[in-house]
Design a protein around this motif. Structure first.
Motif, PDB file in Angstrom:
ATOM      1  N   ALA A 192      33.433 -42.698 -39.683  1.00 21.04           N
ATOM      2  CA  ALA A 192      34.499 -43.699 -39.884  1.00 21.04           C
ATOM      3  C   ALA A 192      35.842 -43.139 -39.427  1.00 21.04           C
ATOM      4  O   ALA A 192      36.644 -43.853 -38.807  1.00 21.04           O
ATOM      5  CB  ALA A 192      34.562 -44.097 -41.359  1.00 21.04           C
ATOM      6  N   LEU A 193      36.085 -41.858 -39.715  1.00 20.44           N
ATOM      7  CA  LEU A 193      37.327 -41.218 -39.286  1.00 20.44           C
ATOM      8  C   LEU A 193      37.404 -41.147 -37.761  1.00 20.44           C
ATOM      9  O   LEU A 193      38.450 -41.435 -37.167  1.00 20.44           O
ATOM     10  CB  LEU A 193      37.414 -39.815 -39.894  1.00 20.44           C
ATOM     11  N   MET A 194      36.310 -40.756 -37.118  1.00 19.29           N
ATOM     12  CA  MET A 194      36.279 -40.674 -35.657  1.00 19.29           C
ATOM     13  C   MET A 194      36.705 -41.994 -35.016  1.00 19.29           C
ATOM     14  O   MET A 194      37.604 -42.045 -34.169  1.00 19.29           O
ATOM     15  CB  MET A 194      34.861 -40.341 -35.174  1.00 19.29           C
ATOM     16  N   ILE A 195      36.017 -43.060 -35.420  1.00 23.58           N
ATOM     17  CA  ILE A 195      36.248 -44.348 -34.772  1.00 23.58           C
ATOM     18  C   ILE A 195      37.581 -44.942 -35.208  1.00 23.58           C
ATOM     19  O   ILE A 195      38.318 -45.521 -34.400  1.00 23.58           O
ATOM     20  CB  ILE A 195      35.080 -45.309 -35.058  1.00 23.58           C
ATOM     21  N   GLY A 196      37.928 -44.785 -36.481  1.00 28.99           N
ATOM     22  CA  GLY A 196      39.191 -45.329 -36.973  1.00 28.99           C
ATOM     23  C   GLY A 196      40.402 -44.707 -36.306  1.00 28.99           C
ATOM     24  O   GLY A 196      41.415 -45.374 -36.076  1.00 28.99           O
ATOM     25  N   ALA A 197      40.298 -43.422 -35.963  1.00 30.75           N
ATOM     26  CA  ALA A 197      41.426 -42.737 -35.319  1.00 30.75           C
ATOM     27  C   ALA A 197      41.546 -43.079 -33.841  1.00 30.75           C
ATOM     28  O   ALA A 197      42.570 -42.789 -33.227  1.00 30.75           O
ATOM     29  CB  ALA A 197      41.276 -41.230 -35.480  1.00 30.75           C
ATOM     30  N   SER A 198      40.506 -43.703 -33.260  1.00 33.32           N
ATOM     31  CA  SER A 198      40.538 -44.026 -31.827  1.00 33.32           C
ATOM     32  C   SER A 198      40.719 -45.514 -31.556  1.00 33.32           C
ATOM     33  O   SER A 198      41.416 -45.894 -30.614  1.00 33.32           O
ATOM     34  CB  SER A 198      39.236 -43.556 -31.156  1.00 33.32           C
ATOM     35  N   ALA A 199      40.076 -46.356 -32.357  1.00 37.28           N
ATOM     36  CA  ALA A 199      40.077 -47.805 -32.085  1.00 37.28           C
ATOM     37  C   ALA A 199      41.363 -48.445 -32.596  1.00 37.28           C
ATOM     38  O   ALA A 199      41.369 -49.198 -33.565  1.00 37.28           O
ATOM     39  CB  ALA A 199      38.847 -48.446 -32.728  1.00 37.28           C
ATOM     40  N   CYS A 200      42.466 -48.133 -31.917  1.00 41.25           N
ATOM     41  CA  CYS A 200      43.796 -48.596 -32.336  1.00 41.25           C
ATOM     42  C   CYS A 200      44.370 -49.515 -31.264  1.00 41.25           C
ATOM     43  O   CYS A 200      44.603 -49.072 -30.138  1.00 41.25           O
ATOM     44  CB  CYS A 200      44.726 -47.400 -32.546  1.00 41.25           C
ATOM     45  N   PHE A 201      44.626 -50.765 -31.607  1.00 42.97           N
ATOM     46  CA  PHE A 201      45.026 -51.745 -30.599  1.00 42.97           C
ATOM     47  C   PHE A 201      46.332 -52.463 -30.918  1.00 42.97           C
ATOM     48  O   PHE A 201      46.783 -53.286 -30.136  1.00 42.97           O
ATOM     49  CB  PHE A 201      43.923 -52.807 -30.443  1.00 42.97           C
ATOM     50  N   ALA A 202      46.957 -52.161 -32.059  1.00 47.48           N
ATOM     51  CA  ALA A 202      48.061 -52.998 -32.538  1.00 47.48           C
ATOM     52  C   ALA A 202      49.432 -52.559 -32.043  1.00 47.48           C
ATOM     53  O   ALA A 202      50.398 -53.304 -32.206  1.00 47.48           O
ATOM     54  CB  ALA A 202      48.062 -53.046 -34.071  1.00 47.48           C
ATOM     55  N   THR A 203      49.545 -51.370 -31.447  1.00 55.43           N
ATOM     56  CA  THR A 203      50.844 -50.920 -30.937  1.00 55.43           C
ATOM     57  C   THR A 203      50.644 -50.257 -29.578  1.00 55.43           C
ATOM     58  O   THR A 203      49.561 -49.717 -29.298  1.00 55.43           O
ATOM     59  CB  THR A 203      51.515 -49.901 -31.882  1.00 55.43           C
ATOM     60  N   PRO A 204      51.675 -50.267 -28.735  1.00 52.12           N
ATOM     61  CA  PRO A 204      51.562 -49.589 -27.439  1.00 52.12           C
ATOM     62  C   PRO A 204      51.373 -48.081 -27.555  1.00 52.12           C
ATOM     63  O   PRO A 204      50.937 -47.439 -26.606  1.00 52.12           O
ATOM     64  CB  PRO A 204      52.894 -49.916 -26.751  1.00 52.12           C
ATOM     65  N   ILE A 205      51.728 -47.497 -28.721  1.00 50.94           N
ATOM     66  CA  ILE A 205      51.575 -46.053 -28.900  1.00 50.94           C
ATOM     67  C   ILE A 205      50.333 -45.714 -29.702  1.00 50.94           C
ATOM     68  O   ILE A 205      50.080 -44.548 -30.004  1.00 50.94           O
ATOM     69  CB  ILE A 205      52.817 -45.451 -29.601  1.00 50.94           C
ATOM     70  N   GLY A 206      49.520 -46.741 -30.052  1.00 53.91           N
ATOM     71  CA  GLY A 206      48.347 -46.488 -30.865  1.00 53.91           C
ATOM     72  C   GLY A 206      47.304 -45.634 -30.166  1.00 53.91           C
ATOM     73  O   GLY A 206      46.574 -44.892 -30.812  1.00 53.91           O
ATOM     74  N   TYR A 207      47.237 -45.763 -28.857  1.00 54.72           N
ATOM     75  CA  TYR A 207      46.286 -44.962 -28.071  1.00 54.72           C
ATOM     76  C   TYR A 207      46.928 -44.729 -26.715  1.00 54.72           C
ATOM     77  O   TYR A 207      47.712 -45.556 -26.243  1.00 54.72           O
ATOM     78  CB  TYR A 207      44.945 -45.703 -27.933  1.00 54.72           C
ATOM     79  N   GLN A 208      46.598 -43.602 -26.055  1.00 57.87           N
ATOM     80  CA  GLN A 208      47.335 -43.255 -24.840  1.00 57.87           C
ATOM     81  C   GLN A 208      47.200 -44.300 -23.737  1.00 57.87           C
ATOM     82  O   GLN A 208      48.142 -44.529 -22.968  1.00 57.87           O
ATOM     83  CB  GLN A 208      46.897 -41.883 -24.311  1.00 57.87           C
ATOM     84  N   THR A 209      46.044 -44.968 -23.643  1.00 61.01           N
ATOM     85  CA  THR A 209      45.886 -45.980 -22.595  1.00 61.01           C
ATOM     86  C   THR A 209      46.653 -47.260 -22.919  1.00 61.01           C
ATOM     87  O   THR A 209      46.964 -48.037 -22.007  1.00 61.01           O
ATOM     88  CB  THR A 209      44.398 -46.310 -22.384  1.00 61.01           C
ATOM     89  N   ASN A 210      46.944 -47.493 -24.195  1.00 58.92           N
ATOM     90  CA  ASN A 210      47.768 -48.660 -24.547  1.00 58.92           C
ATOM     91  C   ASN A 210      49.110 -48.594 -23.823  1.00 58.92           C
ATOM     92  O   ASN A 210      49.609 -49.611 -23.333  1.00 58.92           O
ATOM     93  CB  ASN A 210      48.025 -48.708 -26.060  1.00 58.92           C
TER      94      ASN A 210
END
Length: 593
Positions: free
Chosen positions: A538-556
């Motif tokens: 859950a920690l693995m996926i929760g820390a990666s599957a971030c879509f709500a901010t432009p800084i949530g993930y590097q590709t955002n």
């Protein structure tokens, strides 16, 4: 001094939390990069005596960052050998025939690629393709870029090698005594989130903006195309062949016309047969031009002396100064072309392709030229006051003949680690050795493919996590949290860990959150007497599957800039997708974990 020593002795755990809180504040304020904050935090713990020298340097024995670095190099080899470019060409060819079906194929292909490659190069490659698909389908490009990024991030959650975050968590968990994770141990749960996320994207697509980007061009600002010409030699094997039968044309090389006997033909070129001396006017990116240069099938570009070959010597890149005396004149008449034995093999102009052909192009200030010639000629060009930044070109030819080696190396990592023949770290390092010894990628290019910023961040956060453990801060936090969770049902822990990691990762670095929360999560599970494995997934996926901010993930951040989105655009579509994906992943973990 004795007072400070006594204070550190009595309140080590609390002081550790104060340093951690200061780091969180610095992460949120973003005045310094996450890497700088992490390094300063680790140094602070060392200066306070909470992390001794032996413990500090012990983090460099952790296999997770080294595995991440090896996967960066393997991804770089797939790019260097043209594998990724070839995949993109196939996508664009199919998109020209059936553009709407191509959208579904791109989504599936992105998920598969992202499961085994670093997301960042995949997204960088797909941004210009999304602009092309938007033109072909009539869909606004803003309705395509965020979904493309979303499926790329979801694809990274399917395997252990899909994101650096997964590898970090797995590495720390192994150091904490947990059984090692296999490459596909998280696939079932990541697949549940991916399916739910794709369905949510389809249902919520009306929330995506439909206005056109105001700053990005046709290629999303990512591709530097050159105008060049390919001359068919007198003894060429291509004479008599139809233009449409040539395999080189695709996304990176586009035929614009055929010049024969002073006439330029621009229509119905596919069935046109090649003649000796034909000049093919093409648009191509730098890597494609260098690949064509090494193929020896054509002579590239223009030269004052036809005996000057573009295959000889080196290639430099130079910018035309606004003070150049040839501004407004034909490129064929530029003085250095007649004074030196060189060939101009390409010209690039920002946001506009010059023409009608290479020799007739009118020179403008800031035009970028690719020039091939001897070392002596290059020295003369560097002394030319009307050329700026003359230096060896950084673009390189694809090593397509070695593409199969890069693919076998990557496949070997996946298969060997999946079958538990060797660990993923060892498999990745062996694969790096293979691609280096076979020259799929040069050493300097391999090291350049490694994102050193990411690796330093990982090592620093590992040191911070170790310091918190040694200071007793982790035990203190677990002591505060455990009583609150003792009465909670076991299944709720999965949801709590997932969404806590998700919220933090929307604000902070994913890798920093993963490195910090992994030992805390394991300690909580041990205190409560529950299996830590579902919580770690859950920690693995929760820390990666971030879509709500432009800084949530590097590709955002990449699509945020390329698509000229607003911050609110991510929040509007990202929050519901975060919730849907989180519920799907956690439900799968509770029911199947």
């Amino acid at each position: 001094m004795h007072f400070i020593t006594a204070l550190l002795g009595v309140y080590r755990a609390e002081i550790g939390l104060v340093v951690l809180a200061a780091m969180f504040v610095a992460f949120v304020r973003e005045r310094y990069s996450p890497t700088v904050i992490a390094v300063v935090g680790a140094c602070t713990f060392a200066l306070l005596g909470m992390l001794d020298e032996k413990a500090l340097f012990s983090v460099f024995s952790n296999s997770a960052p080294l595995t991440v670095g090896a996967m960066f190099i393997l991804s770089g080899a797939l790019i260097r050998t043209g594998v990724i470019s070839r995949v993109a060409d196939i996508i664009m060819t199919r998109a020209e025939r059936r553009p709407r079906l191509a959208l579904a194929e791109v989504a599936i292909g992105t998920i598969i690629l992202s499961a085994f490659l670093n997301n960042t190069p995949v997204v960088v490659l797909l941004i210009p393709i999304m602009f092309k698909l938007a033109q072909a389908t009539g869909y606004p490009v803003k309705k395509l870029l965020i979904p493309m990024n979303t499926v790329a991030v979801l694809g990274g959650c399917l395997t252990l090698v899909g994101t650096s975050t997964n590898l970090i968590v797995a590495g720390i968990a192994a150091d904490q005594g947990m059984a090692p994770f296999g490459i596909f141990d998280i696939t079932l749960y990541g697949l549940a989130g991916t399916i739910a996320g794709v369905i949510a994207l389809i249902c919520l697509s009306f929330l995506l903006p439909s206005d056109a980007p105001s700053i990005a061009g046709e290629n999303g600002g990512n591709v530097q195309d050159y105008l060049t010409e390919l001359v068919v030699p007198q003894d060429s094997d291509l004479i008599g062949r139809a233009v449409g039968s040539l395999s080189m044309f695709g996304r990176t090389v586009k035929l614009l016309g055929i010049k024969r006997g002073g006439d330029i033909r621009r229509r119905d070129l596919v069935e046109e047969e090649l003649h000796a001396g034909d000049r093919l006017i093409v648009r191509a990116d730098g890597a494609a031009i260098m690949t064509l240069r090494e193929s020896d099938q054509f002579e590239l570009g223009i030269a004052a002396d036809s005996r000057t070959s573009g295959q000889e010597g080196r290639v430099v890149e130079a910018m035309v100064s606004p003070s150049h005396p040839s501004i407004g004149e034909r490129l064929m008449d530029i003085p250095f072309l007649h004074a030196l034995r060189v060939r101009i093999i390409g010209i690039h102009r920002a946001r506009h392709l010059p023409g009608p052909d290479l020799p007739e192009t009118r020179v403008r200030g800031a035009d970028r030229l690719l020039i091939a010639g001897s070392d002596d000629a290059m020295r003369s060009l560097r002394d030319n006051p009307h050329l700026i930044g003359v230096d060896v070109s950084r673009v390189r030819a694809f090593r397509r003949k070695k593409a199969w080696i890069a693919m076998v190396a990557m496949a070997g990592v996946v298969i060997l680690s999946a079958l538990n023949v060797v660990g993923i770290g060892l498999a990745a390092v062996i694969a790096v050795g293979l691609i280096l010894i076979t020259r799929c990628i040069d050493p300097e290019e391999a090291w350049g493919a490694v994102d050193g910023d990411v690796l330093v961040l990982i090592f620093a956060m590992l040191a911070v996590g170790l310091a918190l453990e040694q200071a007793g801060s982790v035990a203190l936090m677990v002591g505060w949290i455990t009583p609150l969770l003792q009465s909670a049902p076991a299944w709720s822990l999965v949801f709590l860990i997932y969404f806590f990691a998700l919220i933090l990762s929307e604000l902070l670095s994913n890798n920093a959150v993963a490195a910090l929360l992994t030992p805390i999560t394991i300690a909580i599970a041990q205190q409560l007497g529950v299996d830590p494995r579902p919580l770690i997934i859950a920690l693995m996926i929760g820390a990666s599957a971030c879509f709500a901010t432009p800084i949530g993930y590097q590709t955002n951040a990449l699509v945020y800039a390329a698509g000229d989105y607003r911050f609110a655009d991510f929040v509007r579509i990202g929050v519901p997708i975060n919730i849907v994906v989180g519920i799907a992943v956690c439900s799968a973990l509770v029911l199947l974990g």
